[in-house]
Design an enzyme around this catalytic site. Structure first.
Site, PDB file in Angstrom:
ATOM      1  N   HIS A   5      17.295  27.985  19.892  1.00 42.13           N
ATOM      2  CA  HIS A   5      17.947  26.810  19.276  1.00 42.13           C
ATOM      3  C   HIS A   5      17.752  27.024  17.783  1.00 42.13           C
ATOM      4  O   HIS A   5      16.598  27.135  17.320  1.00 42.13           O
ATOM      5  CB  HIS A   5      17.271  25.525  19.775  1.00 42.13           C
ATOM      6  CG  HIS A   5      17.830  24.243  19.228  1.00 42.13           C
ATOM      7  ND1 HIS A   5      18.231  23.183  20.033  1.00 42.13           N
ATOM      8  CD2 HIS A   5      18.034  23.828  17.960  1.00 42.13           C
ATOM      9  CE1 HIS A   5      18.652  22.181  19.280  1.00 42.13           C
ATOM     10  NE2 HIS A   5      18.551  22.557  17.992  1.00 42.13           N
ATOM     11  N   HIS A  34      22.742  21.360  19.869  1.00 43.45           N
ATOM     12  CA  HIS A  34      22.267  22.681  20.306  1.00 43.45           C
ATOM     13  C   HIS A  34      23.190  23.780  19.793  1.00 43.45           C
ATOM     14  O   HIS A  34      24.354  23.860  20.173  1.00 43.45           O
ATOM     15  CB  HIS A  34      22.166  22.772  21.830  1.00 43.45           C
ATOM     16  CG  HIS A  34      21.633  24.110  22.272  1.00 43.45           C
ATOM     17  ND1 HIS A  34      20.281  24.386  22.335  1.00 43.45           N
ATOM     18  CD2 HIS A  34      22.273  25.259  22.599  1.00 43.45           C
ATOM     19  CE1 HIS A  34      20.118  25.646  22.707  1.00 43.45           C
ATOM     20  NE2 HIS A  34      21.311  26.199  22.882  1.00 43.45           N
ATOM     21  N   ASP A  68       5.359  22.878  13.003  1.00 44.82           N
ATOM     22  CA  ASP A  68       5.252  23.959  13.996  1.00 44.82           C
ATOM     23  C   ASP A  68       3.924  23.812  14.739  1.00 44.82           C
ATOM     24  O   ASP A  68       2.881  23.544  14.142  1.00 44.82           O
ATOM     25  CB  ASP A  68       5.326  25.326  13.287  1.00 44.82           C
ATOM     26  CG  ASP A  68       5.587  26.457  14.264  1.00 44.82           C
ATOM     27  OD1 ASP A  68       6.662  27.080  14.181  1.00 44.82           O
ATOM     28  OD2 ASP A  68       4.716  26.722  15.131  1.00 44.82           O
ATOM     29  N   HIS A 126      16.859  27.291  14.176  1.00 42.65           N
ATOM     30  CA  HIS A 126      15.805  26.587  13.428  1.00 42.65           C
ATOM     31  C   HIS A 126      15.462  27.381  12.184  1.00 42.65           C
ATOM     32  O   HIS A 126      15.530  28.599  12.169  1.00 42.65           O
ATOM     33  CB  HIS A 126      14.559  26.366  14.287  1.00 42.65           C
ATOM     34  CG  HIS A 126      14.021  27.604  14.936  1.00 42.65           C
ATOM     35  ND1 HIS A 126      14.584  28.163  16.053  1.00 42.65           N
ATOM     36  CD2 HIS A 126      12.986  28.406  14.612  1.00 42.65           C
ATOM     37  CE1 HIS A 126      13.915  29.243  16.404  1.00 42.65           C
ATOM     38  NE2 HIS A 126      12.938  29.423  15.537  1.00 42.65           N
ATOM     39  N   HIS A 158      12.353  27.906   9.524  1.00 41.42           N
ATOM     40  CA  HIS A 158      10.947  27.686   9.206  1.00 41.42           C
ATOM     41  C   HIS A 158      10.837  27.399   7.703  1.00 41.42           C
ATOM     42  O   HIS A 158      11.433  28.121   6.896  1.00 41.42           O
ATOM     43  CB  HIS A 158      10.123  28.944   9.480  1.00 41.42           C
ATOM     44  CG  HIS A 158      10.095  29.403  10.905  1.00 41.42           C
ATOM     45  ND1 HIS A 158       8.994  29.240  11.719  1.00 41.42           N
ATOM     46  CD2 HIS A 158      11.018  30.046  11.662  1.00 41.42           C
ATOM     47  CE1 HIS A 158       9.243  29.766  12.912  1.00 41.42           C
ATOM     48  NE2 HIS A 158      10.470  30.268  12.908  1.00 41.42           N
TER      49      HIS A 158
HETATM   50  P1  5GP Z   1      10.818  31.573  16.288  1.00 40.71           P
HETATM   51  O1  5GP Z   1       9.730  32.485  16.794  1.00 40.71           O
HETATM   52  O2  5GP Z   1      11.889  31.373  17.340  1.00 40.71           O
HETATM   53  O3  5GP Z   1      11.358  31.916  14.952  1.00 40.71           O
HETATM   54  O4  5GP Z   1      10.101  30.173  16.059  1.00 40.71           O
HETATM   55  C1  5GP Z   1       9.806  29.297  17.086  1.00 40.71           C
HETATM   56  C2  5GP Z   1       8.653  28.458  16.601  1.00 40.71           C
HETATM   57  O5  5GP Z   1       8.566  27.327  17.432  1.00 40.71           O
HETATM   58  C3  5GP Z   1       7.285  29.157  16.665  1.00 40.71           C
HETATM   59  O6  5GP Z   1       6.735  29.226  15.353  1.00 40.71           O
HETATM   60  C4  5GP Z   1       6.474  28.277  17.600  1.00 40.71           C
HETATM   61  O7  5GP Z   1       5.128  28.121  17.189  1.00 40.71           O
HETATM   62  C5  5GP Z   1       7.232  26.961  17.579  1.00 40.71           C
HETATM   63  N1  5GP Z   1       7.155  26.194  18.808  1.00 40.71           N
HETATM   64  C6  5GP Z   1       7.361  26.649  20.074  1.00 40.71           C
HETATM   65  N2  5GP Z   1       7.249  25.646  20.955  1.00 40.71           N
HETATM   66  C7  5GP Z   1       6.987  24.530  20.236  1.00 40.71           C
HETATM   67  C8  5GP Z   1       6.763  23.161  20.598  1.00 40.71           C
HETATM   68  O8  5GP Z   1       6.798  22.758  21.763  1.00 40.71           O
HETATM   69  N3  5GP Z   1       6.517  22.294  19.584  1.00 40.71           N
HETATM   70  C9  5GP Z   1       6.475  22.693  18.275  1.00 40.71           C
HETATM   71  N4  5GP Z   1       6.225  21.755  17.360  1.00 40.71           N
HETATM   72  N5  5GP Z   1       6.676  23.967  17.907  1.00 40.71           N
HETATM   73  C10 5GP Z   1       6.930  24.869  18.864  1.00 40.71           C
HETATM   74 ZN    ZN Z   2      18.607  23.258  22.089  1.00 38.89          ZN
END
Ligand code: 5GP
Ligand code: ZN
Length: 114
Positions: A98, A46, A30, A100, A102
């Site tokens: 998309h 996707h 991340d 994901h 963690h």
């Molecule tokens: P969400 O908030 O959708 O559960 O998690 C998205 C995660 O993607 C966040 O923790 C954010 O830091 C990470 N993230 C967003 N853009 C990028 C990117 O361009 N590269 C990487 N490696 N992580 C990203």
């Molecule tokens: Zn996607």
């Protein structure tokens, strides 16, 4: 999907620190880590969120959890433990549309999250 950040990471348009890859799954660090170990595990296909899993794509979750199992052992967080989270929708705090998961580890985590 053309304007999706994680699709761009999957197809190499945006760089990442890759941790694991197979034919169905990519895992990378991340960009804004919330713990000493913070990895994102995504299907290469996707899929917007958990809510978009269906009869034809749902088995990718098995591939994802197989990858999580391997990654936890590879990064040596298996013995102390870790957390797996799939934020979903607005209240879940999902910021990238998309699917994901963690993986958070390397320190003791609070529960419940904020
Ligand atoms: P969400 O908030 O959708 O559960 O998690 C998205 C995660 O993607 C966040 O923790 C954010 O830091 C990470 N993230 C967003 N853009 C990028 C990117 O361009 N590269 C990487 N490696 N992580 C990203
Ligand atoms: Zn996607």
């Amino acid at each position: 999907m053309s304007n999706c950040i994680f699709c761009k990471i999957v197809n190499g348009e945006i760089p990442c620190n890759k941790i694991y890859e197979d034919d169905k799954v990519l895992a990378f660090e991340d960009i804004n880590p919330g713990a000493p170990v913070h990895i994102l595990v995504v299907p290469k296909q996707h899929i917007q969120s958990v809510l978009d899993l269906n009869e034809s794509n749902k088995y990718v979750t098995v591939d994802i959890f197989d990858a999580i199992n391997k990654i936890a052992k590879m990064l040596d967080i298996d013995k102390d433990g870790f957390r797996v989270v799939a934020n979903t929708g607005a209240n879940g705090g999902q910021t990238v549309a998309h699917l994901h998961y963690h993986i958070l580890g390397g320190r003791s985590l609070q529960w419940p999250p904020g």
